[in-house]
Design an enzyme around this catalytic site. Structure first.
Site, short mmCIF file in Angstrom:
data_model
loop_
_atom_site.label_atom_id
_atom_site.label_comp_id
_atom_site.label_asym_id
_atom_site.label_seq_id
_atom_site.Cartn_x
_atom_site.Cartn_y
_atom_site.Cartn_z
CG HIS A 1 -1.98 1.31 1.42
ND1 HIS A 1 -1.50 2.21 1.63
CD2 HIS A 1 -3.13 0.85 0.68
CE1 HIS A 1 -3.13 3.15 1.92
NE2 HIS A 1 -3.78 2.36 1.34
CG ASP B 1 0.45 -1.85 6.46
OD1 ASP B 1 -0.48 -1.67 7.03
OD2 ASP B 1 0.41 -1.54 5.22
CD GLN C 1 -7.14 -4.27 4.51
OE1 GLN C 1 -7.66 -4.71 3.94
NE2 GLN C 1 -7.41 -2.78 3.32
CE LYS D 1 -7.52 -0.06 6.06
NZ LYS D 1 -7.21 0.91 4.95
CB CYS E 1 -3.54 3.43 -1.34
SG CYS E 1 -5.26 4.85 -1.24
#
Lengths: 147, 425
Positions: free
Chosen positions: B142, B219, B222, B245, B383
């Protein structure tokens, strides 16, 4: 409720599949690039001027059906017009697609884009080519952005 | 009784119930926003990778905090301040337990996953990355796991290295290993790709990097809402995720870092909270984690996030992961069977993200037509412009699933795609 067919009119779909004047104009004396950074739509508009008149116009690039059809029909409607006439037409077009005016009398074939006003997220698609045209007429060097 | 009504005191009973059957209708009743019409159709919300909806347990907790507990934290001696501090710190403990960190001091509250990455780039990164050094990322990141490193590299004269992905959208591990060089100072990879759904083999990535003494940031924006995450098992040095999220509020995120690393890092921003004493000659910084939390923090965000994590615990992350996997399999089968549809991102290990393109139709037109059917998906580059370039598309349409989506909603998506094809026939 907005109807999909108000947006995706046959004429628009047809132009998006077979865009007119989809070419680089050889020896163009003005050109500009426009893009929408949010969706990645990107067009280049080429102009061949004869004094103050648009003698030839073409465009290339990629984008959604609305942006491509709008670019295609824009080239048809501005060919032969003066700079001022083209800008005036954009003024009318902009007012109609943003819902600020319902007076479509000046738009000719471009009235098919009136339905865009029901889809605020798509106004930028319909106006991208026009903003790019304006940049070309003004001789802007930097790519114009819808943001 | 709704799932929310049982929260938060009877989690054990709740989990047993889930094992005997994941009742999506009961779960949906906890999310008031889902119960509405859009353009005359039942809302089908399939944009969970952008942000997830909030169960009533979360919004109730935030309201309760403001109506009962609100005061500034860590400084007042008065009763409410003490209670607000307890609530805020309970959020930290909830986040620690949720990702299985060893120590609650390893949890730093930030605004977002993005801010967590920026924090590491601007503190650890600026301290350790110099001219000629390298930072290694992957080609599926991302923008928020690209740009902070790019900015750092630009400032330091360092080089950003990018490990490639294959046609299925999987990281090519051998190439990643080759790019771990003597000048690599940190590696940063996504756990689950937002554009492709790929689940990266983080444990292996960490092993490869650690064999060369290179720390790894993951990261997890998600991943945390989709699969069980255990940062100690993964072995990573930093891990970030976001509240919104993860069915929690916007404006809050978590940075996990190994204590020794955090302790040795310079502070990020200056201000209140992050100091232990200030004079005009010298300021002594507070200890980890407060050293990194300048200014009045997002107390209500921490409270809402805790409620979200408790809600997820109550359903059980294993159950959620399993359920979303079933949804993904079902959707993949149905959508890929539609003529002219190509799925972008076909990794063997995948979480609930389905990116696709329809031949001859721009994703934005897909998005508008589906919206008219009440179906919310994301269209565009997500993104992740380098990912779009890798797959030679300008944009994709992306349906991303959440714990409350149903098979009926996938069927609605399929009907919507068929409608797109009719309009553009």
């Amino acid at each position: 409720m907005a109807d999909l067919r108000d947006l995706y009119q046959e004429v628009i779909l047809e132009h998006s599949k077979a865009p007119r004047n989809y070419r680089e104009v050889k020896g163009a004396d003005k050109k500009a690039e426009g893009f929408n950074p949010l969706c990645g739509d990107r067009f280049t508009v080429y102009l061949q001027m004869n004094g103050d008149s648009i003698q030839d116009v073409g465009f290339q690039g990629s984008g959604c059906a609305i942006s491509k059809a709008s670019a295609s029909m824009m080239t048809q409607s501005i060919k032969g017009k003066t700079r001022a006439q083209a800008q005036e037409l954009f003024g009318h077009f902009h007012k109609v697609v943003t819902g600020q005016s319902e007076d479509e009398s000046q738009l000719g074939k471009l009235t098919v884009f009136a339905g865009v006003s029901e889809f605020p997220m798509r106004v930028k698609c319909a106006t991208l080519a026009w903003h790019t045209l304006q940049a070309a007429l003004e001789g802007k060097q930097e790519a114009v952005s819808t943001e | 009784m709704t799932a929310a009504a049982r929260l938060p005191h009877e989690p054990a009973r709740g989990i047993r119930e889930v094992e005997s059957g994941y009742d999506v209708e009961e779960i949906r009743a906890d999310f008031p926003i889902l119960n509405q019409q859009v353009h005359g159709h039942k809302l089908v919300y399939l944009d969970n990778a952008a942000t997830s909806q909030k169960p009533r347990a979360v919004t109730d907790a935030i309201v309760r905090y403001y109506e009962r507990d609100n005061a500034n934290v860590h400084r007042g001696v008065h009763y409410l301040s003490e209670r607000a501090t307890e609530e805020y710190e309970a959020g930290r403990t909830a986040a620690q337990k949720f990702i299985h960190a060893a120590d609650r001091h390893e949890i730093i509250f930030v605004r977002s996953a993005t801010e967590g990455i920026n924090l590491v780039a601007q503190t650890y990164g600026r301290k350790h990355v110099g001219a000629g050094d390298e930072v290694l990322i992957s080609a599926m990141e991302h923008h928020s796991n690209i740009v902070p490193w790019q900015m750092l590299c630009e400032e330091k004269g360092a080089k950003l290295q990018v490990a490639p992905i294959n046609d299925r959208g999987e990281l090519i591990l051998e190439k990643f290993e080759q790019l771990l060089g003597p000048r690599t100072k940190i590696a940063a990879v996504g756990h689950v790709s937002n554009a492709l759904g790929t689940i990266n083999p983080v444990e292996q990535i960490v092993k490869l990097a650690h064999a060369r003494n290179i720390p790894v940031l993951v990261d997890g924006a998600q991943a945390v809402p989709r699969i069980p995450v255990d940062v100690q098992a993964l072995g990573c040095d930093f891990y970030v995720f976001s509240g919104h999220k993860t069915y929690g509020p916007t404006g809050i995120g978590i940075l996990y870092g190994k204590f020794a690393l955090l302790d040795a890092m310079p502070p990020y921003q200056g201000g209140g909270e992050m100091i232990s004493s200030v004079s005009f000659e010298k300021t002594v910084y507070n200890k980890v984690p407060l050293k990194f939390e300048a200014g009045t923090p997002d107390m209500s965000g921490a409270v809402g996030m805790r409620a979200a994590l408790e809600y997820l615990n109550h359903l059980g992350m294993e159950n959620i992961a399993q359920y979303e996997h079933q949804l993904l399999e079902y959707a993949t089968g149905k959508v890929s069977a539609i003529p002219g549809v190509r799925i972008i991102g076909t990794a063997k290990e995948k979480a609930g993200v389905l990116s696709f393109v329809i031949e001859g139709v721009h994703p934005h037109d897909v998005g508008t037509i589906l919206d008219q059917e009440g179906i919310a998906i994301r269209t565009g580059h997500h993104c992740a412009q380098p990912v779009m370039e890798r797959f030679k598309v300008d944009a994709t349409a992306r349906a991303s699933f959440g714990l409350y989506n149903s098979k009926e909603e996938i069927d609605a998506l399929v009907r919507g795609i068929q409608k797109v094809r009719e309009v553009f026939a």
